[in-house]
Motif scaffolding. Structure first.
Motif, PDB file in Angstrom:
ATOM      1  N   ASP A 230       7.255  -2.997 -13.040  1.00 12.75           N
ATOM      2  CA  ASP A 230       6.479  -2.338 -11.920  1.00 12.75           C
ATOM      3  C   ASP A 230       7.236  -1.085 -11.706  1.00 12.75           C
ATOM      4  O   ASP A 230       8.168  -1.186 -11.107  1.00 12.75           O
ATOM      5  CB  ASP A 230       6.430  -3.095 -10.637  1.00 12.75           C
ATOM      6  N   GLU A 231       6.718   0.120 -11.841  1.00 11.52           N
ATOM      7  CA  GLU A 231       7.312   1.176 -11.935  1.00 11.52           C
ATOM      8  C   GLU A 231       7.678   1.627 -10.336  1.00 11.52           C
ATOM      9  O   GLU A 231       8.694   2.145 -10.209  1.00 11.52           O
ATOM     10  CB  GLU A 231       6.239   2.387 -12.553  1.00 11.52           C
ATOM     11  N   PHE A 232       6.845   1.290  -9.603  1.00 12.29           N
ATOM     12  CA  PHE A 232       7.182   1.937  -8.154  1.00 12.29           C
ATOM     13  C   PHE A 232       8.759   0.744  -7.864  1.00 12.29           C
ATOM     14  O   PHE A 232       9.490   1.489  -7.081  1.00 12.29           O
ATOM     15  CB  PHE A 232       5.914   1.335  -7.035  1.00 12.29           C
ATOM     16  N   LEU A 233       8.618  -0.524  -7.885  1.00 11.59           N
ATOM     17  CA  LEU A 233       9.624  -1.209  -7.530  1.00 11.59           C
ATOM     18  C   LEU A 233      10.895  -0.843  -8.264  1.00 11.59           C
ATOM     19  O   LEU A 233      12.097  -0.792  -7.764  1.00 11.59           O
ATOM     20  CB  LEU A 233       9.326  -2.731  -7.974  1.00 11.59           C
TER      21      LEU A 233
ATOM     22  N   HIS B 146       9.353   4.575   2.020  1.00  7.55           N
ATOM     23  CA  HIS B 146       8.359   4.113   1.213  1.00  7.55           C
ATOM     24  C   HIS B 146       7.623   2.847   1.649  1.00  7.55           C
ATOM     25  O   HIS B 146       6.783   2.141   0.964  1.00  7.55           O
ATOM     26  CB  HIS B 146       8.798   4.028  -0.160  1.00  7.55           C
ATOM     27  N   GLY B 147       7.956   2.460   2.931  1.00 10.41           N
ATOM     28  CA  GLY B 147       7.279   1.217   3.305  1.00 10.41           C
ATOM     29  C   GLY B 147       7.845  -0.073   2.983  1.00 10.41           C
ATOM     30  O   GLY B 147       7.095  -1.113   3.417  1.00 10.41           O
ATOM     31  N   THR B 148       8.645  -0.344   2.252  1.00  8.61           N
ATOM     32  CA  THR B 148       8.944  -1.752   1.758  1.00  8.61           C
ATOM     33  C   THR B 148      10.337  -1.575   1.316  1.00  8.61           C
ATOM     34  O   THR B 148      11.152  -0.819   0.889  1.00  8.61           O
ATOM     35  CB  THR B 148       8.251  -1.900   0.320  1.00  8.61           C
TER      36      THR B 148
ATOM     37  N   GLY C 185      11.723  -3.368  -1.298  1.00  8.93           N
ATOM     38  CA  GLY C 185      11.873  -3.394  -2.481  1.00  8.93           C
ATOM     39  C   GLY C 185      12.198  -4.914  -2.888  1.00  8.93           C
ATOM     40  O   GLY C 185      12.024  -5.778  -1.760  1.00  8.93           O
TER      41      GLY C 185
ATOM     42  N   VAL D 228       0.203  -4.560 -11.097  1.00  9.81           N
ATOM     43  CA  VAL D 228       1.303  -3.973 -10.267  1.00  9.81           C
ATOM     44  C   VAL D 228       1.399  -4.769  -9.193  1.00  9.81           C
ATOM     45  O   VAL D 228       0.689  -5.799  -8.915  1.00  9.81           O
ATOM     46  CB  VAL D 228       1.224  -2.359 -10.018  1.00  9.81           C
TER      47      VAL D 228
ATOM     48  N   GLN E 156       2.851  -3.978  -3.035  1.00 11.62           N
ATOM     49  CA  GLN E 156       3.515  -2.655  -2.504  1.00 11.62           C
ATOM     50  C   GLN E 156       3.276  -1.537  -3.357  1.00 11.62           C
ATOM     51  O   GLN E 156       3.131  -0.383  -2.621  1.00 11.62           O
ATOM     52  CB  GLN E 156       5.155  -3.131  -2.509  1.00 11.62           C
ATOM     53  N   SER E 157       3.171  -1.341  -4.579  1.00 19.24           N
ATOM     54  CA  SER E 157       2.871  -0.416  -5.225  1.00 19.24           C
ATOM     55  C   SER E 157       1.299   0.258  -4.930  1.00 19.24           C
ATOM     56  O   SER E 157       1.511   1.446  -4.663  1.00 19.24           O
ATOM     57  CB  SER E 157       2.593  -0.538  -6.761  1.00 19.24           C
TER      58      SER E 157
ATOM     59  N   ASN F 224      -0.145  -0.284  -2.125  1.00 21.46           N
ATOM     60  CA  ASN F 224       0.068   0.196  -0.593  1.00 21.46           C
ATOM     61  C   ASN F 224       0.787   1.718  -0.586  1.00 21.46           C
ATOM     62  O   ASN F 224       0.376   2.557   0.096  1.00 21.46           O
ATOM     63  CB  ASN F 224       0.805  -0.611   0.190  1.00 21.46           C
TER      64      ASN F 224
ATOM     65  N   LYS G  60       2.546   7.628  -0.296  1.00 18.05           N
ATOM     66  CA  LYS G  60       4.236   7.596  -0.279  1.00 18.05           C
ATOM     67  C   LYS G  60       4.749   7.688  -1.780  1.00 18.05           C
ATOM     68  O   LYS G  60       5.988   7.803  -1.946  1.00 18.05           O
ATOM     69  CB  LYS G  60       4.593   6.486   0.429  1.00 18.05           C
ATOM     70  N   TYR G  61       4.054   7.244  -2.705  1.00 15.02           N
ATOM     71  CA  TYR G  61       4.219   7.042  -4.063  1.00 15.02           C
ATOM     72  C   TYR G  61       3.368   7.798  -4.906  1.00 15.02           C
ATOM     73  O   TYR G  61       2.060   7.289  -4.756  1.00 15.02           O
ATOM     74  CB  TYR G  61       4.591   6.039  -4.696  1.00 15.02           C
TER      75      TYR G  61
END
Lengths: 138, 63
Positions: A70-73, A131-133, A135, B25, B28-29, B31, B37-38
């Motif tokens: 997952d690229e965001f995580l 980023h609201g989390t 991780g 995904v 969180q992604s 959101n 935010k991303y």
């Protein structure tokens, strides 16, 4: 609570194994070197294992970055690690010079990786704010 | 970068988790992308566009 994905499961398993070996090797080294007087190459080998277990934390976090699909995580873990590295190295540099001039007490070097781990917590907090989390590296 | 992800998702009555599952995904992604935010990578932006049957430019807007 969401179930853990495969990369997180491997991360937790690896970390649990590393910490178990760390605790066992630390007690063993302490007992054999301090109490039983083991010396020479055997003492070096015994003393190396706990340090290498702590070093394995960096490999384990590195593997989590590589395996996280997952690229965001993944980005959050990288941010966390950079913040942790910055904090730990800043602490080491500042404390080192204070210590050099006898302004503070001596701190054993093995504490800096421990501060890096605390830095991961600070990195998680920074991720939560920006980023609201938090991780998933904890 | 602004995007219409929340509106498109709401039109289909999908939760963030529904959309996350379809995109493979984390929630969180989704959101983080919805709230700006991303910004997703190009491959993920294409997956999002394909899912909604639209072009990337119809979903992601310049600031």
């Amino acid at each position: 609570m969401a179930t853990m994905k495969a990369p997180q499961r491997r991360y937790v398993r690896r970390m649990a194994l590393a910490m178990a070996i760390y605790v066992a090797s630390l007690f063993l080294a302490d007992h054999l070197i301090e109490d039983r007087g083991v010396s020479g190459l055997a003492a070096y080998a015994l003393a190396l294992v706990p340090g290498l277990c702590v070093a394995s934390i960096f490999w384990i976090v590195g593997r989590l970055i590589v395996e996280q699909d997952d690229e965001f995580l993944r980005m959050l873990i990288v941010r966390q690690s950079l913040i942790a590295t910055g904090l730990a190295f800043t602490g080491a540099a500042v404390w080192g010079f204070l210590e050099q001039f006898d302004l503070v007490a001596h701190v054993d070097a093995y504490w800096w990786p421990v501060w890096w781990c605390f830095g991961l917590g600070a990195g998680g907090l920074a991720n939560r704010i920006t980023h609201g989390t938090w991780g998933n590296c904890w | 970068m602004k995007n219409r992800l929340r509106v498109l998702r709401a039109e289909r009555e999908w939760s963030q988790q529904d959309l996350a599952d379809r995109l493979e995904v984390s929630r969180q992604s989704v959101n983080a992308i919805e709230t700006g935010k991303y910004d997703p990578s190009l491959p993920l932006a294409f997956r999002i566009a394909d899912l909604f049957g639209m072009t990337i430019e119809e979903i992601f807007l310049r600031d």
